[in-house]
Write an enzyme that holds these catalytic residues in place. Structure first.
Site, mmCIF file in Angstrom:
data_model
loop_
_atom_site.group_PDB
_atom_site.id
_atom_site.type_symbol
_atom_site.label_atom_id
_atom_site.label_comp_id
_atom_site.label_asym_id
_atom_site.label_seq_id
_atom_site.Cartn_x
_atom_site.Cartn_y
_atom_site.Cartn_z
ATOM 1 N N GLU A 190 34.100 -11.891 35.017
ATOM 2 C CA GLU A 190 33.516 -10.633 34.573
ATOM 3 C C GLU A 190 31.992 -10.725 34.572
ATOM 4 O OE1 GLU A 190 35.289 -8.002 33.948
ATOM 5 O OE2 GLU A 190 37.297 -8.902 33.925
ATOM 6 N N LYS A 205 45.932 -17.003 24.978
ATOM 7 C CA LYS A 205 47.174 -17.274 25.705
ATOM 8 C C LYS A 205 47.944 -18.435 25.089
ATOM 9 C CE LYS A 205 45.163 -15.526 30.001
ATOM 10 N NZ LYS A 205 44.559 -15.887 31.307
ATOM 11 N N GLY A 302 44.747 -11.149 38.915
ATOM 12 C CA GLY A 302 44.725 -10.303 40.100
ATOM 13 C C GLY A 302 45.582 -9.070 39.924
#
Length: 427
Positions: A190, A205, A302
């Site tokens: 980013e 995560k 993605g």
């Protein structure tokens, strides 16, 4: 044939992937479900924005209530990201009797317990396969395919941005800033990459993985973490000479009666399968008491890989919609006999820059000895400059004890810099 209708909150990278998969794979979807999927409405910030995707403008809206309160919509797909707004949208969706699919690791890691309870109370489903590992079926593997296992260890690469950066540094000799710039140009990082490079994304995560695999709720804020910003080309070079590669690892493991968990740059043997995981790819190494050792591998981010995981969750909910589905209890098996200790003990690689004069190594080694820290390897590099690199690899030591020793070493005036401290795993 029933038409299952979807409300899509967000049309960014992942939202586009969801749209493309639903639109382009209609025959496959209908064959699998026996029903059709239709994305009825999409929440966007700007209806008239030019987009590189062919979506009818009439199904776009800037009003979330047009989606969340629409009685015809069966499933809400949340892909706007963030925590607070996403949490409110998901909660309102449950209150309106909607099933929810999300790719949002931050909201699940932060508010997962509450959302599971709300989903159960409303008799609907909450699914989030895409929140960890992009297109890799990690959550379903842990909770379904391997549900009979007690897990001893889950360790792996679950952030594609940092893995891409470390690959460029390792394979092409780039420094950190060069590799980060390339990652941003390629769309792997980013504009503000802080969450990725400082390990926050991986901590979100890992919190989810710990909950799913071990039934233990650990807040992302309580996971010890360190990012990759301090890793230099020299560290990459020294690690290679010692037979290791450097990866940003998310780790959760049982060690006797202790439960350790952390996100940390780590040296791993160059011949281990995880050492060959490059660029934006992710991989998770799992050890269960029944299945033994296995590794899941694939693209961790993605538009299409992550969209694939989202649509997979949509299809699973689609199969339940015409059944007498009742939300299942979310009370997980918990390893109640474990001591929750965070980072705990481990081996460490320590890169110091010291004054180039006789006796420095001996004084540092003596300090380590006073703190009961034994050294596995010591490497001293080229002399001739005022400061020279001195590399240590320790045997197992408690991190807090190591930090105390290093504080004393820094205060003795012989060390110019402790450039990096990395974990060492001999998996």
């Amino acid at each position: 044939m029933k038409h299952i209708k979807i409300g899509l909150l967000g049309l960014g990278n992942i939202g586009k992937g969801v749209w493309n998969i639903v639109e382009n794979n209609k025959d496959k979807v209908e064959n699998y479900l026996g029903n059709s999927l239709e994305i009825k409405k999409i929440l966007v910030r700007n209806i008239h924005k030019n987009r590189d995707i062919n979506v009818p403008e009439e199904i776009l809206t800037t009003n979330p209530k047009e989606i969340i309160q629409d009685p015809e919509i069966d499933i809400i797909v949340e892909v706007i990201g963030g925590i607070d707004t996403a949490f409110e949208y998901i909660k309102e969706s449950f209150q309106n009797g909607k099933h929810v699919v999300t790719a949002n690791k931050a909201v699940i890691a932060t508010h997962g317990d509450i959302l599971h309870k709300l989903a159960k109370a409303s008799g609907v489903s909450l699914r989030y396969e895409a929140s960890v590992g992009g297109g890799i079926p990690i959550i379903n593997t842990l909770t379904q395919s391997l549900s009979a296992n007690k897990f001893d260890e889950i360790v792996g690469i679950i952030n594609g941005t940092t893995n891409y950066i470390l690959t460029q540094m390792s394979d092409f000799g780039m420094d950190f800033n060069e590799a980060l710039k390339l990652a941003q140009e390629k769309g792997y990082a980013e504009a503000d990459p802080t969450s990725d490079i400082e390990g926050e994304d991986a901590a979100f995560k890992l919190s989810i993985l710990i909950s799913e695999a071990f039934g233990i709720r650990i807040s992302p804020k309580d996971i010890p973490r360190e990012g990759i910003t301090k890793i230099s080309k020299k560290d990459i070079e020294y690690a290679s000479q010692l037979g290791y590669k450097i990866k940003l690892f998310a780790t959760a493991k049982k060690d006797e009666n202790n439960f350790k968990f952390y996100v940390h740059p780590t040296l791993i043997p160059i011949n281990h399968p995880l050492a060959s995981v490059s660029n934006e790819f992710n991989a998770l190494f799992i050890r269960g008491n029944a299945v033994g050792e296995l590794m899941l591998y694939g693209k961790g981010a993605g538009s299409m890989p992550t969209g694939s995981a989202v649509v997979g969750d949509i299809l699973e909910i689609g199969k339940l919609i015409e059944t007498d589905y009742k939300a299942q209890s979310t009370d997980s098996f918990k390893e109640t006999d474990l001591n929750i200790i965070g980072e705990g003990i481990g081996q460490y690689y320590i890169h110091t820059e010291v004054i180039d004069e006789p006796g420095v190594l001996g004084k540092i080694a003596s300090t380590f000895s006073r703190y009961d820290i034994s050294l596995k390897s010591v490497v001293q590099r080229a002399r001739g400059n005022h400061f020279v690199p001195l590399i240590f690899i320790t045997h197992e030591v408690d991190r807090s004890q190591l930090d105390k020793a290093l504080e004393e070493i820094k205060s003795n005036g012989l060390v110019n810099e402790i450039a990096s401290i990395l974990r060492v795993e001999n998996l």
